[in-house]
Write a protein that holds these residues in place. Structure first.
Motif, PDB file in Angstrom:
ATOM      1  N   UNK A   1       1.041  -0.855  -0.315  1.00 27.86           N
ATOM      2  CA  UNK A   1      -0.096  -0.065  -0.095  1.00 27.86           C
ATOM      3  C   UNK A   1       0.361   1.283   0.076  1.00 27.86           C
ATOM      4  N   UNK A   2       0.441   1.585  -1.058  1.00 29.68           N
ATOM      5  CA  UNK A   2       1.898   3.404  -1.543  1.00 29.68           C
ATOM      6  C   UNK A   2       1.098   4.881  -0.095  1.00 29.68           C
ATOM      7  N   UNK A   3      -0.053   4.265  -0.025  1.00 29.77           N
ATOM      8  CA  UNK A   3      -0.768   5.759   1.227  1.00 29.77           C
ATOM      9  C   UNK A   3      -1.506   5.076   2.263  1.00 29.77           C
ATOM     10  N   UNK A   4      -1.795   5.548   3.352  1.00 29.45           N
ATOM     11  CA  UNK A   4      -2.831   4.662   4.106  1.00 29.45           C
ATOM     12  C   UNK A   4      -3.221   6.002   4.790  1.00 29.45           C
ATOM     13  N   UNK A   5      -4.188   6.248   5.293  1.00 32.58           N
ATOM     14  CA  UNK A   5      -4.518   7.590   5.425  1.00 32.58           C
ATOM     15  C   UNK A   5      -5.743   7.031   6.161  1.00 32.58           C
ATOM     16  N   UNK A   6      -5.588   8.069   7.676  1.00 31.83           N
ATOM     17  CA  UNK A   6      -6.964   7.673   8.975  1.00 31.83           C
ATOM     18  C   UNK A   6      -8.257   8.395   8.423  1.00 31.83           C
ATOM     19  N   UNK A   7      -7.863   9.261   7.660  1.00 30.31           N
ATOM     20  CA  UNK A   7      -9.277   9.654   7.181  1.00 30.31           C
ATOM     21  C   UNK A   7      -9.390   9.785   5.971  1.00 30.31           C
ATOM     22  N   UNK A   8     -10.678  10.776   5.917  1.00 31.54           N
ATOM     23  CA  UNK A   8     -10.941  10.436   4.082  1.00 31.54           C
ATOM     24  C   UNK A   8      -9.674  11.032   3.099  1.00 31.54           C
TER      25      UNK A   8
END
Length: 227
Positions: A1-8
């Motif tokens: 996974x390149x980007x992991x975010x807790x927000x939208x």
């Protein structure tokens, strides 16, 4: 996974976008990721994506020079679109995609097909003209009376509706059958059920928050007004 975010996460593509709509997306999904030339669209409006993903064949050299090298994530394969590459490379509670519709028609059709095939976090396509979601099997929306609701099935599907002027029960919807475009809300609580996936729902752009709520997402920041 390149980007992991807790927000939208707001995904920006290479089609023309407005500063207003990009700003409204970022208020709801503040992490910005670009698909290829979408990085240039974002920079032109004063925003830098934390990651630019795709085959990068459309990324302007001047834009590339303004981006940190570690934010560039080339994926060379040509079997999927840049939109699909971004979708599979980002993990987030939900996604807002802007700049994927409204330019070349074949690119728009590809984006709609990709949206329907996507099985990850909920994704809403956004433009100055509409918001588009891939309807789950059961979908409830709270919409003002008279709101335009268009249903576009990518393959044959049957279903039921409540709150629309022209009910869909008893119809076989499909691209070569009956379409469900330009329906209208006659009761604020609209409920749709489908016997299979594959139906896209088009709403006016000011219904973005209603679309998100229908997908079970509460994304409005404190103080954010309507569209």
């Amino acid at each position: 996974m390149i980007v992991t975010s807790e927000t939208g996460v707001t995904l920006v593509g290479g089609a023309p976008i407005s500063a207003q709509m990009l700003g409204l997306c970022l208020e709801r999904a503040p992490t910005l990721v670009a698909a290829d030339s979408g990085a240039g669209r974002a920079l032109a409006l004063g925003h830098r994506a934390i990651a630019t993903i795709g085959d990068l064949d459309s990324l302007d050299p001047d834009v590339r020079a303004r981006l940190p090298s570690d934010s560039l994530h080339p994926i060379a394969e040509q079997d999927t679109t840049d939109f699909a590459k971004v979708l599979r490379s980002v993990e987030a509670p939900f996604l807002l995609g802007i700049g994927f519709t409204g330019a070349l028609l074949d690119h728009t059709l590809a984006a709609l097909s990709t949206l329907a095939a996507h099985k990850g976090a909920p994704c809403v396509l956004v433009s100055d003209h509409e918001v588009i979601i891939h309807a789950p099997r059961s979908l409830s929306l709270n919409l003002p009376l008279g709101t335009r609701v268009s249903l576009y099935p990518l393959w044959p599907v049957t279903g039921r509706s409540r709150g629309l002027e022209w009910p869909i029960e008893g119809l076989t919807l499909g691209p070569q059958n009956q379409l469900g475009t330009s329906n209208r809300v006659i009761a604020r609580d609209v409920h749709l059920e489908f016997d299979a996936p594959g139906t896209l729902v088009f709403l006016p752009p000011e219904m973005l928050d209603a679309a998100l709520a229908g997908l079970g997402i509460s994304a409005r920041s404190p103080g954010v007004g309507g569209l």
